[in-house]
Design an enzyme around this catalytic site. Structure first.
Site, PDB file in Angstrom:
ATOM      1  N   ASN A  34      35.504  30.641 -10.674  1.00 54.22           N
ATOM      2  CA  ASN A  34      34.839  29.135 -10.580  1.00 54.22           C
ATOM      3  C   ASN A  34      35.161  28.530  -9.163  1.00 54.22           C
ATOM      4  OD1 ASN A  34      36.945  27.194 -11.053  1.00 54.22           O
ATOM      5  ND2 ASN A  34      37.247  28.606 -12.995  1.00 54.22           N
ATOM      6  N   ARG A  35      34.650  27.405  -8.917  1.00 52.79           N
ATOM      7  CA  ARG A  35      34.742  26.718  -7.577  1.00 52.79           C
ATOM      8  C   ARG A  35      35.918  25.807  -7.458  1.00 52.79           C
ATOM      9  NH1 ARG A  35      30.024  27.592  -4.934  1.00 52.79           N
ATOM     10  NH2 ARG A  35      28.147  27.653  -6.024  1.00 52.79           N
TER      11      ARG A  35
END
Ligand code: CTP
Ligand code: CA
Length: 237
Positions: A34-35
């Site tokens: 994920n970011r």
């Protein structure tokens, strides 16, 4: 040491902070991720150390380790869970700033997944797209809350990235999550285009269990957000 760090509510406290997004392997070269940059968690760890706490940072991120902080590198949610439970048993506060993947691939391929599979003699090669089965990761924060039972230690602080949607506002989602997870403090992070991920500023709402109040912070630097979170937690210690 002399100075304010030697006297405040965090002086000598044992604190565990998690940071970064977990990486859940598919094969030796690929992962689901994920970011999350880890910056907010690092700021939380740095401020705690500056205020005199003994800080363990369980992290997936390669950011430089803040002064006075001991880093424990991990990759997956399962590794993070093990590291947090090992360090958290003795801790006064655990801050779950990491973005823990809710699911991981059910199987990790031992070899790199190829896009084409050779055919049986006489057949056509298999070019179909693979289907990735996922299984749930443990909820580390909920596990900490369950493990402390009737005792109130460690204090457990969660972070929740929320967007408003047709089911409710950012704050409504945050309140429901605080109740559901049973932690002491939930820092609700507004996310969306240009907000929070990878940037140095953050807008958050700090919620406390058993209180209807909300502390709005920001847009402010991640260091300022960390300071505000520790002000709230320090009052609870
Ligand atoms: N968290 C955790 N373990 C997980 C998932 C989340 O410890 N497997 C922690 C996060 O580090 C964070 C808090 O729980 O502090 C809230 O995470 P969030 O993803 O917002 O909550 P979820 O319960 O996973 O709900 P959602 O369905 O909105 O993702
Ligand atoms: Ca989640």
């Amino acid at each position: 040491p002399a100075g304010p760090a030697a006297r405040g509510p965090l002086a000598g406290r044992r604190v565990v902070v998690t940071a970064g997004g977990t990486r859940e392997p598919l094969d030796p070269v690929r992962y689901l991720g994920n970011r999350s940059s880890g910056k907010q968690g690092y700021a939380v760890a740095a401020v705690a150390a500056a205020r005199g706490a003994e800080v363990v940072l369980v992290t997936t991120s390669g950011l430089p380790v803040p002064a006075g902080v001991r880093a424990v590198p991990v990759e997956t949610a399962l590794e993070m869970a093990a590291a947090v439970h090992a360090a958290g048993a003795e801790a006064d506060v655990v801050v779950m700033a990491a973005a823990v993947a809710d699911f991981r691939p059910a199987e990790v391929a031992a070899h790199k997944i190829k896009k084409t599979h050779a055919a049986a003699p006489g057949g056509t090669p298999d070019e179909s797209a693979p289907v990735v089965a996922l299984v749930r990761n443990p909820d580390i924060l909920a596990g900490l809350v369950a493990a402390r039972g009737a005792s109130s230690s460690p204090l457990v602080v969660g972070f929740a990235a929320e967007t408003g949607d047709e089911d409710g506002t950012v704050l409504e989602h945050g309140r429901a999550k605080l109740e559901r997870k049973g932690c002491d403090v939930l820092v609700v992070n507004e996310v969306g285009p240009g907000k929070a991920f990878g940037t140095d500023v953050n807008t958050v709402h700090v919620l406390r269990r058993g209180s209807d109040g909300v502390l709005d912070v920001g847009p402010a630097s991640k260091d300022a957000v960390a300071g505000a979170v520790w002000d709230v937690v320090g009052d609870l210690l």
